[in-house]
Write an enzyme that holds these catalytic residues in place. Structure first.
Site, PDB file in Angstrom:
ATOM      1  N   TYR A  70       0.834  -1.199   0.000  1.00 18.02           N
ATOM      2  CA  TYR A  70       0.000   0.000   0.000  1.00 18.02           C
ATOM      3  C   TYR A  70       0.872   1.253   0.000  1.00 18.02           C
ATOM      4  CZ  TYR A  70      -3.314   3.506   1.752  1.00 18.02           C
ATOM      5  OH  TYR A  70      -4.067   4.632   1.929  1.00 18.02           O
ATOM      6  N   LYS A 149       6.088   4.660  16.380  1.00 16.54           N
ATOM      7  CA  LYS A 149       4.864   4.829  15.594  1.00 16.54           C
ATOM      8  C   LYS A 149       3.915   3.672  15.913  1.00 16.54           C
ATOM      9  CE  LYS A 149       3.054   5.291  10.895  1.00 16.54           C
ATOM     10  NZ  LYS A 149       2.138   4.141  11.040  1.00 16.54           N
ATOM     11  N   GLU A 214      -3.629   7.113  19.313  1.00 16.87           N
ATOM     12  CA  GLU A 214      -3.909   5.886  18.567  1.00 16.87           C
ATOM     13  C   GLU A 214      -4.550   4.859  19.493  1.00 16.87           C
ATOM     14  OE1 GLU A 214      -2.763   4.549  14.451  1.00 16.87           O
ATOM     15  OE2 GLU A 214      -2.675   6.457  15.512  1.00 16.87           O
ATOM     16  N   CYS A 450     -16.695 -32.026   1.655  1.00 13.90           N
ATOM     17  CA  CYS A 450     -15.965 -32.025   2.922  1.00 13.90           C
ATOM     18  C   CYS A 450     -14.887 -33.094   2.911  1.00 13.90           C
ATOM     19  CB  CYS A 450     -16.936 -32.266   4.075  1.00 13.90           C
ATOM     20  SG  CYS A 450     -16.127 -32.462   5.683  1.00 13.90           S
ATOM     21  N   CYS A 453     -16.013 -35.969   5.591  1.00 16.04           N
ATOM     22  CA  CYS A 453     -17.185 -36.842   5.472  1.00 16.04           C
ATOM     23  C   CYS A 453     -17.731 -36.941   4.052  1.00 16.04           C
ATOM     24  CB  CYS A 453     -18.292 -36.373   6.410  1.00 16.04           C
ATOM     25  SG  CYS A 453     -19.066 -34.806   5.920  1.00 16.04           S
TER      26      CYS A 453
END
Length: 631
Positions: A70, A149, A214, A450, A453
């Protein structure tokens, strides 16, 4: 410019960008560059991509890419905007600061804008920042403060005449969500400023002050929360910040004594009267402590680029001692008068910069993907990795959360993958190096039935999760029984995995009610030995009949009902019968909408009502709280 652009995009790809972003870059790379039309398209694409991730990051608390990826997108956009300011001004910016407003709360305008910070991962850029301010402020070197930070959610707490009157998120920097009622549940946020310091010295109390900081969660608490989620058969949070971003909007569903969030303050906005505001950052830190507000336990003052860089490195070394997520160091001018001379942009102050610690990551081979079946039928894919050392530990597995995560990364067995510890805790795969992928490799196909099963799996509307709908699935039965017997539930000492496996294999137990029909000889046959050992387990089963009500509720394996929700439900309803008869509105008020829906569905099924009746018939009478009622 082109070389810089390509270098940034390679870094982003390796950091694990979503497939959509990679596809966008692939298209852009084939177009003319760096002509103005190409620049225009790239800026528009970056802004749209960043706005998309901002919505996931700030509002949905469900980011698709790593912080590093980002930040690289933001860095590339900033470089293009600075190089081509005319083009940048012509194009709309849908998310200039990121926006955490959700539409679920009233909004409140900050008296002083709540800006973001310029960020860097490079020592050279941090040194250049320090040198630039020194030139502007000369002739003597200015003092800086270096602070850890905190990796959480920004908050502005407003105190009037020493009393907390409002708490607001950053929002878009100009106004944010008013989360006052929820923030009052944060255990470390005082309702009043202390009017005298511990030594008896009177504290100056301003008419009004906006203290900024924060909201965060400690590693200890985050690990407990994830254990609770796993016990509730829910995917764990990938990152402490993700939990905080979601939790701050649903704190009304938390029990008053339930541990959770904390807050720390390290800055301020408006201060009235302005003449009484701090003249330095280190003076502000002292005032925070004098008022009884939670402040930074460690910060350093430094002068000159060498000293500043040394303190940033020191912050990287001691951050693990703090006990909560720290993803970098913030360097600020200490003197407020000097800050005014330097000024700020509409996005960030020019007198501060965040140096972010790069994530510790490693490359390893994906050796396989296994699918675990939880007690509510949840199918969770897990990456099996060739051993790799990360943050001082050997990592061999990483959770993949759900089917969509596998699809988004396009994971294939044999891939060389990038692994990092999200928030320094949970191993996650953040990228795939596709350059060495064999041409014959195949996409991973998530099971349609599954693995335990063979029942066809189902995906509930609105969920990314896939579940096995067969309540008699042996994997689910084993997990439910183990969960019920665990210390977090009925606490039946001695009833461990091997014994339960044997009991289920022999068909002796299929529901938790069956545990109360076991005889010592059944336990002996299941491997508990004869005589005293089997008698001790039988005695533990008998004691569990009178466990606290919340433990029994938690042990019923109702989806989305973990320990915290079970405590709230126990307080509000006082008995299993009252819980079973409760209306959805009352259930939602006690435990939230997801839990309420699950409880309604759970008691709608005849087999579950029969099981609860069988518990009562076996003499299970859980201890109700002293005063049932709203939590």
């Amino acid at each position: 410019m082109r070389a810089t652009f390509l270098r940034l995009m390679m870094a982003v790809a390796l950091a694990g960008l979503a497939a959509g972003a990679a596809a966008t870059w692939g298209q852009e790379a084939r177009e003319e560059w760096p002509g103005e039309a190409g620049v225009r398209r790239r800026i528009a694409a970056l802004r749209a991509e960043i706005a998309h991730h901002d919505r996931l990051f700030f509002q949905a608390a469900a980011p698709e890419i790593s912080d590093f990826a980002y930040d690289q997108l933001k860095s590339e956009l900033l470089e293009l905007e600075q190089t081509f300011p005319g083009v940048a001004r012509e194009l709309p910016d849908p998310s200039p600061l990121g926006d955490d407003r959700t539409g679920l709360f009233p909004t409140w305008k900050h008296r002083v804008p709540m800006l973001s910070l310029d960020k860097t991962y490079r020592e050279t850029e941090l040194r250049a920042f320090v040198a630039r301010l020194a030139r502007q402020l000369g002739p003597s070197e200015p003092d800086f403060v270096v602070e850890p930070k905190i990796d959480g959610v920004a908050i502005s707490a407003i105190y009037e005449k020493g009393r907390l009157v409002r708490a607001v998120t950053r929002g878009n920097g100009r106004e944010g969500d008013d989360i006052t009622a929820h923030a009052r549940r944060i255990r470390s946020l005082p309702g009043n400023l202390r009017r005298a310091a511990p030594d008896g010295t009177p504290n100056p109390i301003p008419e009004m002050v906006e203290v900024r900081g924060e909201i965060h969660v400690t590693f200890t608490e985050f690990n407990r929360i994830n254990r609770d989620r796993e016990a509730a058969d829910e995917a764990p949070f990938a990152h402490p910040r993700n939990f905080v971003a979601g939790a701050i909007r649903r704190l009304d569903a938390m029990a008053p004594d339930e541990p959770g969030l904390d807050v720390v303050f390290f800055g301020w906005g408006a201060w009235e009267p302005a003449s009484a505001s701090p003249v330095t950052q280190h003076e502000f830190h002292a005032q925070v402590r004098a008022w009884g507000l939670p402040g930074l336990a460690k910060f350093r003052r430094a002068r000159g680029a060498d000293a500043v860089w040394a303190e940033v490195q020191a912050c990287g070394r001691f951050r693990d001692e703090l006990g909560f997520p720290v993803d970098g160091a913030v360097v600020k001018l200490d003197e407020v008068a000097a800050r005014r001379r330097i000024g700020e942009t509409d996005r960030a102050p020019r007198w501060a910069m965040a140096y972010k610690f790069g994530p510790e990551r490693g490359e390893t081979r994906l050796q396989g993907i296994t699918v675990q079946v939880g007690r509510t039928g949840l199918l969770t894919p897990v990456a099996e990795l060739a051993p790799v050392e990360l943050a001082g530990s050997i990592v061999t597995r990483a959770t993949l959360y759900n089917r969509r995560a596998v699809e988004r990364l396009d994971l294939r067995v044999g891939d060389l993958v990038v692994v990092e510890k999200a928030g320094g805790i949970i191993p996650v795969i953040t990228g795939v190096d596709q350059s060495g992928r064999p041409a014959e490799s195949r996409r991973y196909e998530f099971p349609s039935s599954c693995p335990a099963c063979g029942t066809a799996v189902a995906q509930l509307g609105g969920e990314a999760a896939v579940r096995c709908p067969n309540a008699a699935c042996p994997a689910q039965v084993r997990r439910r029984l183990l969960h019920f017997a665990s210390r977090d539930c009925a606490d039946i000492d001695g009833l461990g995995p091997a014994t339960i496996e044997a009991l289920v294999a022999r068909g002796v137990v299929t529901t938790v009610a069956d545990l109360y029909r076991l005889r010592p000889e059944d336990l002996a046959a299941a491997g508990r030995g004869g005589g005293a050992a089997a008698d001790r387990v039988a005695a533990a089963i008998e004691r569990s009949k009178h466990a606290d009500l919340w433990r029994i509720i938690h042990g019923l394996s109702i989806p989305h009902v973990g320990a915290a929700a079970a405590r709230n439900l126990s307080r509000r309803f006082g008995s299993l019968d009252a819980l079973a008869a409760a209306g959805r509105e009352d259930l939602e008020a006690a435990a939230g909408s997801a839990a309420a829906d699950s409880i309604v569905v759970f008691f709608r099924e005849a087999r579950n009502r029969a099981m609860v009746a069988a518990l009562a018939g076996a003499g299970v009478g859980p201890a109700a709280p002293a005063k049932p009622g709203p939590p």
